[in-house]
Motif scaffolding. Structure first.
Motif, PDB file in Angstrom:
ATOM      1  N   ASP A  41      65.245 -44.658   9.424  1.00 21.63           N
ATOM      2  CA  ASP A  41      65.982 -45.262   8.190  1.00 21.63           C
ATOM      3  C   ASP A  41      67.304 -45.329   8.279  1.00 21.63           C
ATOM      4  N   LEU A  42      67.683 -46.542   8.600  1.00 17.44           N
ATOM      5  CA  LEU A  42      69.120 -46.778   8.975  1.00 17.44           C
ATOM      6  C   LEU A  42      70.245 -46.403   7.854  1.00 17.44           C
ATOM      7  N   ASP A  43      69.595 -46.535   6.676  1.00 15.21           N
ATOM      8  CA  ASP A  43      70.454 -46.281   5.396  1.00 15.21           C
ATOM      9  C   ASP A  43      70.175 -44.639   5.038  1.00 15.21           C
ATOM     10  N   ALA A  44      69.248 -43.859   5.713  1.00 19.34           N
ATOM     11  CA  ALA A  44      69.151 -42.615   5.366  1.00 19.34           C
ATOM     12  C   ALA A  44      68.839 -41.648   6.647  1.00 19.34           C
ATOM     13  N   PRO A  45      69.742 -41.516   7.647  1.00 17.41           N
ATOM     14  CA  PRO A  45      69.405 -40.969   9.013  1.00 17.41           C
ATOM     15  C   PRO A  45      68.716 -39.454   8.772  1.00 17.41           C
ATOM     16  N   ALA A  46      69.031 -38.858   7.609  1.00 16.10           N
ATOM     17  CA  ALA A  46      68.394 -37.461   7.707  1.00 16.10           C
ATOM     18  C   ALA A  46      67.073 -37.313   7.098  1.00 16.10           C
ATOM     19  N   HIS A  47      66.375 -38.714   6.660  1.00 14.67           N
ATOM     20  CA  HIS A  47      65.169 -39.044   6.425  1.00 14.67           C
ATOM     21  C   HIS A  47      64.310 -38.941   7.599  1.00 14.67           C
ATOM     22  N   LEU A  48      63.405 -38.010   7.648  1.00  8.86           N
ATOM     23  CA  LEU A  48      62.525 -37.813   8.791  1.00  8.86           C
ATOM     24  C   LEU A  48      61.036 -37.966   8.453  1.00  8.86           C
ATOM     25  N   GLU A  49      60.281 -38.799   8.986  1.00  9.09           N
ATOM     26  CA  GLU A  49      58.968 -39.225   8.532  1.00  9.09           C
ATOM     27  C   GLU A  49      57.884 -38.384   9.306  1.00  9.09           C
ATOM     28  N   PHE A  50      58.309 -38.441  10.650  1.00  5.46           N
ATOM     29  CA  PHE A  50      57.094 -37.691  11.547  1.00  5.46           C
ATOM     30  C   PHE A  50      57.320 -36.122  11.246  1.00  5.46           C
ATOM     31  N   GLU A  51      56.152 -35.350  11.438  1.00  3.94           N
ATOM     32  CA  GLU A  51      56.127 -33.890  10.867  1.00  3.94           C
ATOM     33  C   GLU A  51      56.722 -33.167  12.215  1.00  3.94           C
ATOM     34  N   TYR A  52      56.601 -33.611  13.370  1.00  2.91           N
ATOM     35  CA  TYR A  52      57.253 -32.835  14.835  1.00  2.91           C
ATOM     36  C   TYR A  52      58.657 -33.286  14.576  1.00  2.91           C
ATOM     37  N   GLY A  77      64.296 -40.782  24.180  1.00  3.19           N
ATOM     38  CA  GLY A  77      65.088 -41.672  23.321  1.00  3.19           C
ATOM     39  C   GLY A  77      64.285 -42.083  22.033  1.00  3.19           C
ATOM     40  N   GLY A  78      63.214 -42.837  22.415  1.00  7.90           N
ATOM     41  CA  GLY A  78      62.626 -43.743  21.276  1.00  7.90           C
ATOM     42  C   GLY A  78      63.750 -44.483  20.465  1.00  7.90           C
ATOM     43  N   ALA A  79      63.778 -44.394  19.056  1.00  7.18           N
ATOM     44  CA  ALA A  79      64.740 -44.975  18.384  1.00  7.18           C
ATOM     45  C   ALA A  79      65.684 -44.099  17.971  1.00  7.18           C
ATOM     46  N   LEU A  80      65.909 -42.921  18.773  1.00  6.92           N
ATOM     47  CA  LEU A  80      67.050 -42.150  18.364  1.00  6.92           C
ATOM     48  C   LEU A  80      67.318 -41.472  17.140  1.00  6.92           C
ATOM     49  N   THR A  81      65.937 -41.019  16.577  1.00  6.15           N
ATOM     50  CA  THR A  81      65.522 -40.443  15.152  1.00  6.15           C
ATOM     51  C   THR A  81      66.427 -39.276  15.099  1.00  6.15           C
ATOM     52  N   LEU A  82      66.177 -38.374  16.184  1.00  7.56           N
ATOM     53  CA  LEU A  82      67.067 -36.987  15.974  1.00  7.56           C
ATOM     54  C   LEU A  82      68.515 -37.062  16.413  1.00  7.56           C
ATOM     55  N   PRO A  83      68.856 -37.830  17.320  1.00 11.27           N
ATOM     56  CA  PRO A  83      70.059 -37.961  17.332  1.00 11.27           C
ATOM     57  C   PRO A  83      70.886 -38.461  15.891  1.00 11.27           C
ATOM     58  N   ARG A  84      70.416 -39.412  15.289  1.00 13.36           N
ATOM     59  CA  ARG A  84      70.891 -39.877  14.159  1.00 13.36           C
ATOM     60  C   ARG A  84      70.981 -38.881  13.086  1.00 13.36           C
ATOM     61  N   TYR A  85      69.897 -38.165  13.038  1.00 13.83           N
ATOM     62  CA  TYR A  85      69.859 -36.976  11.982  1.00 13.83           C
ATOM     63  C   TYR A  85      71.130 -35.943  12.458  1.00 13.83           C
ATOM     64  N   VAL A 108      66.224 -51.101  20.748  1.00 11.41           N
ATOM     65  CA  VAL A 108      66.703 -50.537  19.670  1.00 11.41           C
ATOM     66  C   VAL A 108      68.214 -50.704  19.845  1.00 11.41           C
ATOM     67  N   ALA A 109      68.816 -50.984  20.582  1.00 10.93           N
ATOM     68  CA  ALA A 109      70.371 -51.235  20.563  1.00 10.93           C
ATOM     69  C   ALA A 109      70.660 -52.427  19.581  1.00 10.93           C
ATOM     70  N   GLU A 110      69.562 -53.440  20.048  1.00  9.30           N
ATOM     71  CA  GLU A 110      69.602 -54.748  19.269  1.00  9.30           C
ATOM     72  C   GLU A 110      69.381 -54.711  17.849  1.00  9.30           C
ATOM     73  N   HIS A 111      68.351 -53.998  17.681  1.00  9.92           N
ATOM     74  CA  HIS A 111      67.682 -54.110  16.192  1.00  9.92           C
ATOM     75  C   HIS A 111      67.895 -52.942  15.489  1.00  9.92           C
ATOM     76  N   LEU A 112      68.258 -51.878  16.029  1.00 13.12           N
ATOM     77  CA  LEU A 112      68.566 -50.309  15.153  1.00 13.12           C
ATOM     78  C   LEU A 112      70.229 -49.965  15.784  1.00 13.12           C
ATOM     79  N   PRO A 113      71.020 -50.417  15.819  1.00 17.29           N
ATOM     80  CA  PRO A 113      72.155 -49.999  16.474  1.00 17.29           C
ATOM     81  C   PRO A 113      72.854 -48.925  15.771  1.00 17.29           C
ATOM     82  N   LEU A 114      73.554 -47.784  16.399  1.00 19.23           N
ATOM     83  CA  LEU A 114      74.013 -46.800  16.007  1.00 19.23           C
ATOM     84  C   LEU A 114      75.293 -47.289  15.406  1.00 19.23           C
ATOM     85  N   PRO A 115      75.835 -46.377  14.322  1.00 17.30           N
ATOM     86  CA  PRO A 115      76.874 -46.350  13.873  1.00 17.30           C
ATOM     87  C   PRO A 115      77.940 -46.330  14.690  1.00 17.30           C
ATOM     88  N   ALA A 116      79.111 -46.667  14.403  1.00 17.21           N
ATOM     89  CA  ALA A 116      80.432 -46.505  14.886  1.00 17.21           C
ATOM     90  C   ALA A 116      80.785 -45.176  15.250  1.00 17.21           C
TER      91      ALA A 116
END
Length: 281
Positions: A41-52, A77-85, A108-116
């Protein structure tokens, strides 16, 4: 509001698909060949959907006092969920992410870019090669979440690899690996034996149904040279929507049984999951 549409692309590891979550405006599910890889969730990077992923976050949360920056190395890496968290919950952290699938990284870089200013550096490289070349004592936490398709590559399962990971970790650092297995746990037992041969402390986090052999699933292996805060982890995992248990000490010794450490020469990938174990519609 702009309507989000699915994105389909061939990447190095198969066919990747980004599917928007209709209930969250800028949230996406990433699958590769139908197997779920990440939810972001690009607006809520602390929201984690998967249990693991929630359990891996608990490990990071317990690795240092709240908000203290950490140096992390992520393998996979995947979509970088944990690094964003981590960037959201521990600002100022330095994070390296190693992902062999360069096509996936581009998607991922194209559609789910990391914040500056995220402090996250992404590298297209093989995980084992990166670990072996990484500086000594350079990471507080090393997280391995590497799957080729639905299996963990053999070269990330051996004692030689475990020693390379140990070398990268600082004193008191923690190694965490997302594993997958089912009864009779030949792979999981071998991994516990392998890391027990290198590290002084081990713990395992998994749902009771997985630990009892009732179904195939994820298990997090934790390894360190200093005591792991299993009590804090147990409190957090017990409060999850899908509660997990934290096994350590004698219970792990019994699980390991007569399993022995794996060497490069006889390492094998994790088992193929049964049909439907990790797939989505």
């Amino acid at each position: 509001m702009n309507e989000q549409i699915p994105v389909l692309r061939d990447v190095d590891g198969g066919t990747a698909k980004l599917m928007p979550d209709v209930d969250r405006e800028r949230a996406w599910l990433l699958t590769v060949d139908g197997a779920p890889q990440s939810y972001v969730d690009l607006d809520a990077p602390a929201h984690l959907e998967f249990e693991y992923t929630q359990r891996l976050a608990h490990v990071v949360d317990c690795a240092a006092d709240e908000g203290v920056p950490l140096d992390l190395l992520h393998l996979g890496g995947g979509a970088l969920t944990l690094p964003r968290y981590v960037a959201a919950t521990r600002p100022g952290s330095r994070q390296d992410v190693v992902e062999a699938d360069r096509g996936l990284l581009e998607l991922v870089a194209e559609h789910l870019p990391l914040p500056a200013g995220s402090g996250i550096e992404v590298h297209g490289a093989d995980a084992r090669a990166w670990v072996e070349a990484a500086p000594v004592d350079s990471a507080d936490v090393l997280i391995a979440d590497v799957f080729g398709g639905s299996r963990i590559p053999a070269h990330l399962t051996s004692a030689e690899y475990a020693r390379a990971a140990e070398r990268v970790l600082r004193p008191g650092g923690i190694y965490a690996a997302n594993l997958a297995d089912g009864a009779p746990f030949a792979f999981l037992r071998s991994q516990l034996a392998t890391f027990a041969a290198v590290f002084g402390e081990l713990a395992l986090i998994a749902e009771p149904a997985v630990l009892r052999g009732r179904r195939f699933g994820n298990a997090l292996l934790l390894a360190s040279h200093t005591p792991i805060d299993t009590a804090a982890l147990a409190r957090r995992t017990a409060a999850d929507a899908f509660p997990a248990r934290v096994a350590h000490g004698s219970s792990l010794t019994r699980l390991i049984g007569d399993a022995t450490a794996v060497r490069d020469a006889d390492a094998v990938p994790s088992p193929e999951p049964p049909d439907g174990a990790f797939s989505v519609g």
